[in-house]
Design a protein around this motif. Structure first.
Motif, PDB file in Angstrom:
ATOM      1  N   PRO A 118     -20.056  38.494  41.521  1.00  0.00           N
ATOM      2  CA  PRO A 118     -19.032  37.590  42.042  1.00  0.00           C
ATOM      3  C   PRO A 118     -19.626  36.679  43.121  1.00  0.00           C
ATOM      4  O   PRO A 118     -20.365  37.137  43.988  1.00  0.00           O
ATOM      5  N   LYS A 119     -19.330  35.395  43.039  1.00  0.00           N
ATOM      6  CA  LYS A 119     -19.756  34.426  44.058  1.00  0.00           C
ATOM      7  C   LYS A 119     -18.516  33.746  44.595  1.00  0.00           C
ATOM      8  O   LYS A 119     -17.655  33.308  43.832  1.00  0.00           O
ATOM      9  N   ARG A 120     -18.420  33.642  45.887  1.00  0.00           N
ATOM     10  CA  ARG A 120     -17.266  33.018  46.530  1.00  0.00           C
ATOM     11  C   ARG A 120     -17.679  31.696  47.161  1.00  0.00           C
ATOM     12  O   ARG A 120     -18.840  31.498  47.498  1.00  0.00           O
ATOM     13  N   TYR A 121     -16.685  30.820  47.310  1.00  0.00           N
ATOM     14  CA  TYR A 121     -16.944  29.546  47.959  1.00  0.00           C
ATOM     15  C   TYR A 121     -15.796  29.199  48.893  1.00  0.00           C
ATOM     16  O   TYR A 121     -14.676  29.659  48.722  1.00  0.00           O
ATOM     17  N   SER A 140     -31.981  41.200  43.488  1.00  0.00           N
ATOM     18  CA  SER A 140     -31.865  40.074  44.417  1.00  0.00           C
ATOM     19  C   SER A 140     -32.056  38.729  43.733  1.00  0.00           C
ATOM     20  O   SER A 140     -31.676  37.702  44.271  1.00  0.00           O
ATOM     21  N   ILE A 141     -32.670  38.743  42.574  1.00  0.00           N
ATOM     22  CA  ILE A 141     -32.933  37.492  41.859  1.00  0.00           C
ATOM     23  C   ILE A 141     -31.779  37.239  40.906  1.00  0.00           C
ATOM     24  O   ILE A 141     -31.560  37.984  39.964  1.00  0.00           O
ATOM     25  N   GLY A 142     -31.034  36.201  41.167  1.00  0.00           N
ATOM     26  CA  GLY A 142     -29.908  35.856  40.309  1.00  0.00           C
ATOM     27  C   GLY A 142     -30.029  34.422  39.834  1.00  0.00           C
ATOM     28  O   GLY A 142     -30.691  33.594  40.451  1.00  0.00           O
ATOM     29  N   CYS A 143     -29.400  34.138  38.737  1.00  0.00           N
ATOM     30  CA  CYS A 143     -29.446  32.798  38.164  1.00  0.00           C
ATOM     31  C   CYS A 143     -28.067  32.150  38.209  1.00  0.00           C
ATOM     32  O   CYS A 143     -27.686  31.452  37.285  1.00  0.00           O
ATOM     33  N   THR A 144     -27.312  32.417  39.229  1.00  0.00           N
ATOM     34  CA  THR A 144     -25.962  31.876  39.319  1.00  0.00           C
ATOM     35  C   THR A 144     -25.990  30.464  39.891  1.00  0.00           C
ATOM     36  O   THR A 144     -26.696  30.195  40.858  1.00  0.00           O
ATOM     37  N   THR A 145     -25.234  29.573  39.259  1.00  0.00           N
ATOM     38  CA  THR A 145     -25.155  28.193  39.732  1.00  0.00           C
ATOM     39  C   THR A 145     -23.708  27.732  39.681  1.00  0.00           C
ATOM     40  O   THR A 145     -23.061  27.826  38.647  1.00  0.00           O
ATOM     41  N   ILE A 146     -23.233  27.237  40.810  1.00  0.00           N
ATOM     42  CA  ILE A 146     -21.912  26.623  40.870  1.00  0.00           C
ATOM     43  C   ILE A 146     -22.119  25.142  41.153  1.00  0.00           C
ATOM     44  O   ILE A 146     -22.761  24.787  42.137  1.00  0.00           O
ATOM     45  N   HIS A 147     -21.604  24.293  40.271  1.00  0.00           N
ATOM     46  CA  HIS A 147     -21.702  22.849  40.447  1.00  0.00           C
ATOM     47  C   HIS A 147     -20.419  22.350  41.100  1.00  0.00           C
ATOM     48  O   HIS A 147     -19.328  22.639  40.626  1.00  0.00           O
ATOM     49  N   TYR A 148     -20.568  21.594  42.166  1.00  0.00           N
ATOM     50  CA  TYR A 148     -19.435  21.004  42.858  1.00  0.00           C
ATOM     51  C   TYR A 148     -19.419  19.523  42.493  1.00  0.00           C
ATOM     52  O   TYR A 148     -20.390  18.808  42.732  1.00  0.00           O
ATOM     53  N   LYS A 151     -23.904  29.994  32.154  1.00  0.00           N
ATOM     54  CA  LYS A 151     -25.093  29.387  32.776  1.00  0.00           C
ATOM     55  C   LYS A 151     -24.728  28.724  34.096  1.00  0.00           C
ATOM     56  O   LYS A 151     -25.479  28.788  35.051  1.00  0.00           O
ATOM     57  N   SER A 152     -23.591  28.045  34.123  1.00  0.00           N
ATOM     58  CA  SER A 152     -23.126  27.436  35.372  1.00  0.00           C
ATOM     59  C   SER A 152     -21.606  27.373  35.344  1.00  0.00           C
ATOM     60  O   SER A 152     -20.996  27.417  34.286  1.00  0.00           O
ATOM     61  N   GLN A 153     -21.035  27.296  36.514  1.00  0.00           N
ATOM     62  CA  GLN A 153     -19.593  27.141  36.671  1.00  0.00           C
ATOM     63  C   GLN A 153     -19.356  25.871  37.473  1.00  0.00           C
ATOM     64  O   GLN A 153     -20.199  25.484  38.273  1.00  0.00           O
ATOM     65  N   LEU A 160     -24.151  39.473  33.247  1.00  0.00           N
ATOM     66  CA  LEU A 160     -25.484  39.644  32.678  1.00  0.00           C
ATOM     67  C   LEU A 160     -26.553  38.986  33.548  1.00  0.00           C
ATOM     68  O   LEU A 160     -27.290  38.113  33.115  1.00  0.00           O
ATOM     69  N   TRP A 161     -26.631  39.417  34.799  1.00  0.00           N
ATOM     70  CA  TRP A 161     -27.613  38.949  35.782  1.00  0.00           C
ATOM     71  C   TRP A 161     -27.498  37.457  36.046  1.00  0.00           C
ATOM     72  O   TRP A 161     -28.463  36.792  36.381  1.00  0.00           O
ATOM     73  N   GLY A 162     -26.318  36.904  35.878  1.00  0.00           N
ATOM     74  CA  GLY A 162     -26.094  35.485  36.132  1.00  0.00           C
ATOM     75  C   GLY A 162     -26.430  34.591  34.955  1.00  0.00           C
ATOM     76  O   GLY A 162     -26.410  33.377  35.071  1.00  0.00           O
ATOM     77  N   LEU A 163     -26.724  35.186  33.806  1.00  0.00           N
ATOM     78  CA  LEU A 163     -27.069  34.389  32.625  1.00  0.00           C
ATOM     79  C   LEU A 163     -25.848  33.827  31.914  1.00  0.00           C
ATOM     80  O   LEU A 163     -25.948  32.849  31.180  1.00  0.00           O
TER      81      LEU A 163
END
Length: 113
Positions: free
Chosen positions: A100-103, A11-19, A56-58, A50-53
């Protein structure tokens, strides 16, 4: 107990999407009634590993996305991030190696004539 630890770990992820914006077209957050000719919904997806590593960001460039659908100005921009049930299954099945992260981008604007 090990199942609980595994569930917490997944449940702990390090995913970051910058808008952000390249400033190629105006992207406004408030309402400008003169600009709202049409409403568009843009769906997209970014993949993390790799667990959102990695990465680092998209980044998602709002003006580029709305320019692709023909807008010359956008206002009342709304951003939503989500995962489908299938995305969650993929994340759990790979033990977090693939996330996968959707927006969803919603914009009201004026199209190019």
């Amino acid at each position: 107990m090990s199942k609980v630890i595994l569930l917490v770990f997944l449940s702990i992820g390090c995913t970051t999407i910058h808008y952000q914006s390249n400033e190629t077209i105006p992207v406004l957050w408030g309402s400008q009634k003169k600009l709202a000719d049409e409403t568009k919904v843009i769906l997209g997806k970014k993949d993390f590993y790799l667990w959102g590593l990695y990465p680092k960001s998209q980044s998602v460039f709002l003006d580029d996305e709305f320019k692709k659908v023909g807008f010359q100005k956008v206002n009342k921009t709304v951003i939503e991030e989500f995962q489908t049930a299938l995305d969650k299954i993929k994340e759990y099945a790979t033990l977090g190696m693939y996330i996968p992260k959707r927006y969803k981008l919603i914009g009201h604007g004026k199209k190019v004539d």
